[in-house]
Enzyme design. Structure first.
Site, PDB file in Angstrom:
ATOM      1  N   GLU A 187     -18.802  22.787 -15.499  1.00 57.89           N
ATOM      2  CA  GLU A 187     -19.214  21.270 -15.948  1.00 57.89           C
ATOM      3  C   GLU A 187     -18.280  20.250 -15.344  1.00 57.89           C
ATOM      4  O   GLU A 187     -18.699  19.380 -15.106  1.00 57.89           O
ATOM      5  CB  GLU A 187     -18.750  21.437 -17.519  1.00 57.89           C
ATOM      6  CG  GLU A 187     -20.017  22.189 -18.161  1.00 57.89           C
ATOM      7  CD  GLU A 187     -19.525  22.308 -19.880  1.00 57.89           C
ATOM      8  OE1 GLU A 187     -18.679  21.721 -20.303  1.00 57.89           O
ATOM      9  OE2 GLU A 187     -20.486  23.091 -20.508  1.00 57.89           O
TER      10      GLU A 187
ATOM     11  N   SER B 202       1.006  -0.969   0.019  1.00 57.85           N
ATOM     12  CA  SER B 202      -0.059  -0.037   0.055  1.00 57.85           C
ATOM     13  C   SER B 202       0.894   1.398  -0.200  1.00 57.85           C
ATOM     14  O   SER B 202       0.208   2.467   0.201  1.00 57.85           O
ATOM     15  CB  SER B 202      -0.822   0.122   0.945  1.00 57.85           C
ATOM     16  OG  SER B 202      -0.171  -0.134   2.393  1.00 57.85           O
TER      17      SER B 202
ATOM     18  N   HIS C 201     -39.864  23.751 -12.092  1.00 58.59           N
ATOM     19  CA  HIS C 201     -39.800  22.957 -13.598  1.00 58.59           C
ATOM     20  C   HIS C 201     -39.235  23.818 -14.456  1.00 58.59           C
ATOM     21  O   HIS C 201     -39.283  23.621 -15.790  1.00 58.59           O
ATOM     22  CB  HIS C 201     -41.319  22.756 -14.055  1.00 58.59           C
ATOM     23  CG  HIS C 201     -42.254  22.418 -12.892  1.00 58.59           C
ATOM     24  ND1 HIS C 201     -42.525  21.005 -12.597  1.00 58.59           N
ATOM     25  CD2 HIS C 201     -42.958  23.067 -12.056  1.00 58.59           C
ATOM     26  CE1 HIS C 201     -43.369  20.911 -11.534  1.00 58.59           C
ATOM     27  NE2 HIS C 201     -43.621  22.173 -11.145  1.00 58.59           N
TER      28      HIS C 201
ATOM     29  N   GLN D 215      -7.965  -2.061   3.594  1.00 59.39           N
ATOM     30  CA  GLN D 215      -6.757  -1.347   2.937  1.00 59.39           C
ATOM     31  C   GLN D 215      -7.348  -0.735   1.761  1.00 59.39           C
ATOM     32  O   GLN D 215      -6.920   0.712   1.307  1.00 59.39           O
ATOM     33  CB  GLN D 215      -5.709  -2.269   2.329  1.00 59.39           C
ATOM     34  CG  GLN D 215      -4.484  -1.472   1.825  1.00 59.39           C
ATOM     35  CD  GLN D 215      -3.335  -2.351   1.700  1.00 59.39           C
ATOM     36  OE1 GLN D 215      -2.640  -2.828   2.802  1.00 59.39           O
ATOM     37  NE2 GLN D 215      -3.180  -2.739   0.464  1.00 59.39           N
TER      38      GLN D 215
ATOM     39  N   SER E 192     -12.749  26.839 -27.671  1.00 55.14           N
ATOM     40  CA  SER E 192     -12.747  25.821 -28.557  1.00 55.14           C
ATOM     41  C   SER E 192     -11.710  25.677 -29.457  1.00 55.14           C
ATOM     42  O   SER E 192     -11.417  26.892 -29.958  1.00 55.14           O
ATOM     43  CB  SER E 192     -14.062  25.981 -29.142  1.00 55.14           C
ATOM     44  OG  SER E 192     -14.216  25.151 -30.219  1.00 55.14           O
TER      45      SER E 192
ATOM     46  N   LYS F  56     -16.479  30.894 -29.229  1.00 49.76           N
ATOM     47  CA  LYS F  56     -16.885  29.968 -27.976  1.00 49.76           C
ATOM     48  C   LYS F  56     -16.024  30.503 -26.685  1.00 49.76           C
ATOM     49  O   LYS F  56     -14.883  30.577 -26.662  1.00 49.76           O
ATOM     50  CB  LYS F  56     -16.605  28.603 -28.312  1.00 49.76           C
ATOM     51  CG  LYS F  56     -17.679  27.697 -29.018  1.00 49.76           C
ATOM     52  CD  LYS F  56     -18.709  27.483 -28.355  1.00 49.76           C
ATOM     53  CE  LYS F  56     -19.405  26.321 -28.899  1.00 49.76           C
ATOM     54  NZ  LYS F  56     -20.160  25.478 -27.968  1.00 49.76           N
TER      55      LYS F  56
HETATM   56  N1  ARG Z   1      -1.625  -1.158   4.769  1.00 51.07           N
HETATM   57  C1  ARG Z   1      -2.703  -1.769   5.797  1.00 51.07           C
HETATM   58  C2  ARG Z   1      -3.874  -1.095   5.750  1.00 51.07           C
HETATM   59  O1  ARG Z   1      -3.987   0.012   4.955  1.00 51.07           O
HETATM   60  C3  ARG Z   1      -1.972  -1.589   7.086  1.00 51.07           C
HETATM   61  C4  ARG Z   1      -2.447  -2.628   8.311  1.00 51.07           C
HETATM   62  C5  ARG Z   1      -1.904  -3.803   7.810  1.00 51.07           C
HETATM   63  N2  ARG Z   1      -2.309  -4.691   8.846  1.00 51.07           N
HETATM   64  C6  ARG Z   1      -2.574  -6.307   8.652  1.00 51.07           C
HETATM   65  N3  ARG Z   1      -2.752  -6.984   9.766  1.00 51.07           N
HETATM   66  N4  ARG Z   1      -1.845  -6.420   7.505  1.00 51.07           N
HETATM   67  O2  ARG Z   1      -4.902  -1.481   5.953  1.00 51.07           O
END
Ligand code: ARG
Length: 467
Positions: A290, A23, A156, A322, A277, A283
């Protein structure tokens, strides 16, 4: 590949598995929060004599140097680490040796990540609150400026009754005001510290959870360690509030796009906030409005995504959680970006008052007031409604408006009309006579503006206290 949990394993992690599991590419975002949490944890460990003061100092120095080196670019966060927690701990031990290995005493990544995400989200909520407050200040000063800027009100998308721009903007003021209140509510409800929950069942070390909670600005510790590591309600609440902010911005954007169209011509968006544009030289497009409208979908998506991720998760921590990060971070960036740009666009937008007033005058927006006029002369409202219906039909056939008819023409429809009818159905009267609280009449609006000023003072105070 540096892993915190190598001991039990003999085989290597498959490279794809490692990547899939990691992560670091997104949780590197809360390095600051991870270090802040560790500092508080270490201070508490030393206070409880779980580690020595000397060890604590050395850990603290190490953490500070990591933070500084990442900031200056001397130390780079790479995907050689599974997550930001591993990155910090590995670098700490490299820098200070044995003491570094004591940082994680009485802590699990489960309560650590719960804390980091909470600290990060709390900061985001406070920043969003500040941006919303800025938007409300802008709206309020525009309201004060446009108390007499007449425009048609719609139902409306058909002209209904005349009102003022101040009143129309005031409707959005109310929406964003509730958004601010939601941010404050969530902040209050979420402000309990999960640190010390451990993996799921607390720890046997004599941790002082009140102390760490206090150091980190929380109201107190969370009261159930399983809930502490697996509660993501506050993210769902935040995403729901964020989706509502976006819904409000999107409605407002839609109106600005309509007002900016050639057909309406109520407003002109500043050059700095529009684009051209590549093929049509004439334009000038309302792209910002938007895009804000379009980006609303992403934030709704994040809310749906997290609700679905959490559905059916057994207690306590599961790796599914995660998945709470990437979409939430995206939603946070989107909301803050949209609020900033939208407020900028609003501040620089020009209103074509004459076009708006003219539009308010045609389309029979004074028909209700004409009926009310007959009521003041003693006619029951239902009969008056029918008389004015016939009058409108007459005007449509003659391609004219009620106030442009002669008294004779009016009296041919109903003898009840007298010379004072013209004053009664004038644009000014139609707006100014609406004086019940919440209505567009100047006196009523002034009273509301006074109340909103008091609200904004409170919101500013809240902001200052939390920063
Ligand atoms: N990267 C993990 C998360 O975002 C951290 C916690 C990891 N804990 C574990 N028991 N693997 O949730």
């Amino acid at each position: 590949m540096a892993q915190l949990w190598g001991g039990r394993f003999t085989g290597e992690t498959d490279a794809l598995v490692y990547q899939f599991n990691a992560s670091i590419s997104f949780d590197r975002r809360f390095l600051e929060e991870d270090i802040e949490g560790s500092m508080a944890h270490v201070a508490m460990l030393a206070r409880q004599n779980i580690i020595t003061q000397k060890e604590a100092e050395s850990i603290r120095d190490g953490l500070v140097s990591i933070r500084e080196d990442v900031k200056s670019g001397r130390l780079v966060i790479t995907d050689a680490y599974e997550d930001i927690h591993s990155f910090v701990e590995a670098n700490l031990t490299q820098r200070i040796g044995e003491a570094g290995k004591k940082l994680h005493t009485g802590r699990s990544r489960n309560d650590q990540v719960a804390l980091d995400m909470k600290l990060y989200t709390r900061k985001e909520i406070r920043e969003t609150h500040a941006l919303l407050t800025e938007l409300l200040h802008t709206l309020l000063s525009m309201m004060e400026e446009h108390l007499d800027t007449y425009m048609p009100g719609f139902t409306h998308l058909q002209k209904a009754q005349p009102l003022t721009l101040a009143h129309h903007l005031g409707a959005y003021f109310e929406m964003f005001k509730r958004d601010i209140q939601r941010m404050e509510d969530i902040d209050r409800r979420m402000n309990y510290c999960p640190l010390g929950s451990g993996a799921l069942a607390g720890t046997t070390y004599p941790l002082d959870r009140e102390y760490t909670a206090g150091l980190l600005g929380f109201t107190g510790p969370t009261l159930n360690s399983m809930d502490g590591v697996s509660d993501r309600d506050y993210l769902i609440e935040y995403l729901s509030a964020a989706a509502t902010v976006m819904m409000h911005l999107s409605r407002f954007s839609e109106e600005i796009i309509i007002w900016n169209s050639n057909e309406y011509g109520f407003v002109e968006i500043d050059d700095g906030f529009s684009t051209g544009s590549s093929i049509m030289p004439q334009k000038k497009n309302p792209d910002i409005a938007e895009l804000v409208r379009g980006k609303t979908g992403r934030v709704y998506g994040a809310l749906m995504s997290l609700l679905t991720t959490m559905k059916g998760l057994p207690l306590a921590y599961n790796k599914d959680m995660q998945e709470d990060k990437e979409l939430t971070f995206d939603a946070m960036d989107t909301v803050k970006g949209c609020l900033t740009l939208f407020t900028g666009m609003l501040k620089t937008m020009r209103f074509h008052k004459e076009v708006m007033a003219k539009s308010a005058m045609n389309g029979f927006t004074n028909a209700t007031d004409a009926a009310d006029y007959l009521v003041t002369k003693g006619m029951p409202f239902r009969d008056a409604h029918s008389v004015i219906g016939r009058l409108v039909l007459y005007c449509i056939e003659k391609d004219t408006s009620i106030d442009a008819l002669s008294l004779e023409e009016l009296q041919s429809i109903s003898p009840v009309f007298e010379a004072d009818v013209f004053e009664a159905v004038s644009l000014r009267t139609c707006v100014e006579k609406r004086l019940t609280i919440g209505a567009p009449g100047r006196k009523a609006m002034e009273e509301v503006i006074r109340a909103e000023k008091a609200f904004l003072e409170e919101a500013d105070l809240w902001s200052r206290e939390k920063h």
